[in-house]
Design a protein around this motif. Structure first.
Motif, PDB file in Angstrom:
ATOM      1  N   PHE A 240       0.985  -1.475  -0.076  1.00  0.00           N
ATOM      2  CA  PHE A 240      -0.015   0.097   0.156  1.00  0.00           C
ATOM      3  C   PHE A 240       0.760   1.106   0.101  1.00  0.00           C
ATOM      4  N   ARG A 241       1.831   1.363   0.770  1.00  0.00           N
ATOM      5  CA  ARG A 241       2.710   2.388   0.930  1.00  0.00           C
ATOM      6  C   ARG A 241       3.595   2.812  -0.260  1.00  0.00           C
ATOM      7  N   ARG A 242       3.825   1.635  -0.915  1.00  0.00           N
ATOM      8  CA  ARG A 242       4.595   1.822  -2.358  1.00  0.00           C
ATOM      9  C   ARG A 242       3.581   2.549  -3.353  1.00  0.00           C
ATOM     10  N   HIS A 243       2.251   2.341  -3.008  1.00  0.00           N
ATOM     11  CA  HIS A 243       1.421   3.109  -3.846  1.00  0.00           C
ATOM     12  C   HIS A 243       0.783   4.308  -3.575  1.00  0.00           C
ATOM     13  N   ARG A 244       1.552   4.989  -2.383  1.00  0.00           N
ATOM     14  CA  ARG A 244       1.212   5.950  -1.815  1.00  0.00           C
ATOM     15  C   ARG A 244      -0.259   6.116  -1.085  1.00  0.00           C
ATOM     16  N   GLU A 269       5.289  10.752  -0.585  1.00  0.00           N
ATOM     17  CA  GLU A 269       5.640   9.453  -0.668  1.00  0.00           C
ATOM     18  C   GLU A 269       6.308   8.702   0.490  1.00  0.00           C
ATOM     19  N   PHE A 270       6.488   7.461   0.669  1.00  0.00           N
ATOM     20  CA  PHE A 270       6.936   6.851   1.586  1.00  0.00           C
ATOM     21  C   PHE A 270       8.214   6.442   1.708  1.00  0.00           C
ATOM     22  N   ASP A 271       9.109   6.294   2.544  1.00  0.00           N
ATOM     23  CA  ASP A 271      10.539   5.946   2.709  1.00  0.00           C
ATOM     24  C   ASP A 271      10.441   4.634   2.990  1.00  0.00           C
TER      25      ASP A 271
END
Ligand SMILES: [Zn+2]
Length: 397
Positions: A240-244, A269-271
């Protein structure tokens, strides 16, 4: 037809994790010749025994904490309207869905909104979400068999969802028990991100089986070819985080059997570089041994029942039942399978050809033992069995 789960040497080939594209993937478990589609219904035992079979080799990605079948071949999967995995015939499952729909409607104040469900099955959950909040629902599922409209506010299309449906502008996107079937979750999530790009603040709810329940709680019969992916909280969050998409809530559901994620778009964006999965390692390491132990225990049990001439039936022809039957098919004591889903009655189990009957069959051909495949249904099954005056021993597999 039963097949071994011989422990394989851990190997690191050129695997590429479908969630993070990392290559630190270690294989740790394998099972060969299992039905490719366990939820397909067959009209005769002969046909069922000819069901296509495939190999499962589970790999663990140390970068994101994901587990997946490195041997999965998407070419072999064809979902059609003879695919049946509805669970809503169980009162326990119905109550669960009611509560879930209520929670989503309340928490996100979904009233008069647009809801899209990807992989909506026959639309029961979508209809609940629409009823409870006066919402409009659009569902997509290639296995859908009904009319296009259910009531005033729910439409269902018997097809896959894609970005051409961005005009639906959903305020809530629901996707339950779909992601684990998708061999390329990254393009799928990209497509989803595109379809909600112009919607101000949509809510995304996904539900998947919880790999911790399989590996830690040894719900081993859940390992099926249809599932490419086995999500952990770590890998689901990563995807999910990879896709913001930010996980507002990520929890165990249905007595730990499922994972549910509520997410919203994130402005930044997530680190992901410091993502360090730590939940699975210990369970992965011992899984082949623990699986082997559980399988051997049941093999002994069924062998002794067969020897004593006592009969058994399996309650539940879903994934768990089908896997168990395929692994135990050399023991003749199991005569048939019982299921409360009327669409399955008169059909036959993929791989083994066991017949599937309604619970009333128990009176005509009473078994000595009833094998219950899922602990969550044990109480309701026991009640149904005793109501019929059946005295069979009930064992939880
Ligand atoms: Zn990964």
């Amino acid at each position: 037809m039963a097949h071994s789960d011989a422990a394989q040497d851990s190997s690191r080939e050129n695997y590429c994790c479908p969630v993070c594209t990392g290559t630190d993937v270690e294989t740790f478990f394998s099972m060969s010749e299992m039905p490719v589609l366990c939820n397909v219904l067959y009209d005769s035992p002969e046909e069922a025994r000819k069901a296509p079979m495939g190999d499962i080799t589970l790999g663990f990605c140390e970068t994101c904490g994901h587990v997946y079948n490195v041997d999965f071949d998407p070419q072999r999967m064809v979902y059609s309207d003879n695919y049946e995995n509805a669970l809503h015939f169980s009162p326990r499952f119905q109550a669960y869905q009611e509560n879930l729909a209520e929670r989503l409607v309340k928490t996100y104040q979904l009233s008069g909104k647009n809801i899209v469900e990807i992989g909506c099955g026959q639309g029961e959950f979508l209809a609940l979400l629409c009823q409870k909040g006066g919402n409009r629902g659009t569902g997509f599922d290639p296995s859908y068999r009904g009319a296009e409209k259910i009531g005033e506010s729910v439409r269902i299309f018997p097809e896959y969802f894609d970005e051409t449906h961005a005009d639906l502008r959903p305020d809530l996107v629901v996707c339950r028990h779909v992601l684990e079937h998708i061999d390329q979750p990254i393009p799928f999530m990209n497509m989803l991100a595109k379809t909600i790009a112009d919607v101000p603040d949509p809510v995304i709810f996904f539900e998947v089986p919880n790999v911790l329940f399989t590996l830690r709680d040894l719900s081993v019969w859940d390992i099926i070819y249809e599932h490419v992916s086995y999500f952990s909280p770590d890998s689901l969050r990563y995807l999910f985080r990879r896709h913001r998409l930010e996980d507002v809530q990520l929890t165990d559901l249905y007595d730990g059997q499922f994972l549910g994620i509520d997410a919203r778009k994130s402005a930044t964006e997530f680190d992901l570089s410091d993502h360090s999965p730590d939940q699975l390692g210990a369970f992965i390491e011992r899984f082949t041994e623990r699986f082997g132990h559980k399988k051997a225990t049941w093999a002994r049990e069924l062998k002794s029942l067969s020897k004593e001439g006592r009969t058994a039936v399996v309650w539940g022809s879903g994934s768990k039942g089908v896997t168990f039957l395929n692994l135990m098919s050399q023991y003749p004591c199991i005569e048939y399978v019982v299921d409360i889903n009327p669409r399955k009655h008169g059909k036959f189990v993929a791989g083994t050809g066991h017949p599937i009957h309604p619970p009333t069959r128990l009176q005509e051909a009473p078994p000595a033992v009833i094998l219950v495949m899922n602990p969550i249904y044990q109480d309701e099954i026991t009640e149904m069995v005793r109501e019929q005056g059946i005295q069979a021993e009930i064992m939880l597999v």
